[in-house]
Design a protein around this motif. Sequence first.
Motif: not given
Length: 528
Positions: A463-486
């Motif tokens: 819920d609102g995963p990008t809230n409060h994060l800086d752009l670098e953390s958002i980019a890393s989070f985004n890539e992790a979700l793309i690769k997540f197999p679940g």
Amino acid sequence: MLSVNNVSLNFGKRKLFDEVNITFVPGNCYGVIGANGSGKSTFLKILAGELEQNTGTIEKDPAERLAVLKQDHFAFNEYPVINTVIMGHEKLARVMQEREEIYAKQDFSDADGLRAAELENEFSELNGWEAESQAAVLLKGLGVSDERHHSHLKTIPDIDKVKVLLAQALFGNPDILLLDEPTNHLDLASVVWLENFIMELSTAVIVVSHDRHFLNKVCTHIVDIDFGKVNLYTGNYDFWKESSELALQLKRESNKKMEDKRKDLESFIQRFSANASKARQATSRKKLLEKLTLEDIVPSTRKYPYIMFTPQRETGKDILRAENLSKTSDGIPLFSGVSFTLRPGDKAALISSYEASNTALLEVLSGNARPDQGSYTWGQTITPSYLPKDNASFFIDNSVNLIDWLRFFSEDKGEEFIRGFLGRMLFSGDETLKSVSVLSGGEKVRCMISRMMLSGANVLLLDGPTNHLDLESIASFNEALIKFPGVILLATHDLRFIQTVANRILDIGPDFCIDRSCTYEEYSGKKP
């Protein structure tokens, strides 16, 4: 035009900016980026004249009008919505108020008549006759319904108050426009409208945002605040990020010939500059990129957290079955008749324009709230992990340091393991020993992500995963979700997240539930 000349700012012994020199030109849009706490909002306050710098000057043509997105909607509680928007043009608002007061006089004198004539001229020159209709167009574009235009601001929902203040800043075509996180709390349709509106402006726009899609769409330049320096780069956010990373890679390859490096970068620049639409900002960006040289590209010094979600087991066929779920809050329906089944490989985005509806559904599915009606069943092989919008309950014990906080969620209790894990999330050295009570909003979200990574979950509720994060953390989070197999069920206003992660759309509301296995572009019928 707005010129920043040798501006420096210190907070105590900390030097926030040092000798900043930038000229902001009409027709360009400047995205201000930097790590959390680097001073992005402070920089905008200096430009707006709300905060005084230690040295240097901010120069602006006195005839040019500067507009700022205000953050305090309580200041306008007693005003009608339409009037609040018009108050964005302070001179016009003053003329309208005095004009109204004169015509309301019972003893209308000759002097009043002369003053009224002067006001009528000013009113006409400032396009006052079109003010209400222009304000209404802005409000409608941002999704504020017509019936609320003449309501007092205090009587409308908070989500609409945010939109009213944004319309206020946009009203009357200001010469210089300062926007601090303008997409916060906007629904996706309003964000798209705002992107298109800004792209057609001939104004100098300066915007702080963590929304990568927004920065990519509207920006001709990036203003990077890093280590006390403020540097200006041509291009949008993706161009800045990828070109600076490419430059760093080429810098490391010391044996590579300069001519080969030049060809690599020139090819990269051509690829980006060719990707432009007909909108004013994109066309301007294309022309600027075509003029870049190798020397204009600077390596990035940014650090990105290492984020990876590894499920302990596969999901199996039965993920989640929701049947006829309904929920109200204070008698107001948030959603009703919500039925859907999550399948293996689903990465579903909740895109309701009712933000509270998305949060309420995730709270129900995570077990933190009970539905008013209906039921849901998780599969026996499922281990869900939830990232709530409000994480305050996880940081109540102020005596706990970061190592002990994360140790509670880890099977491996060893300090070496915990420190190593925190290091990958950019917490190092003495930072790992500080109390969780002093963590910033972004640091707390990185802690919550760490907790999710350690859980080994095969379903992520976000819920609102990008809230409060800086752009670098958002980019890393985004890539992790793309690769997540679940399986993923996420609610976010970050269009880039939805575009790159989601393969299914759930649009819910007080009286509807739309479920489509498709991308957001296919659902909305719009190109990215």
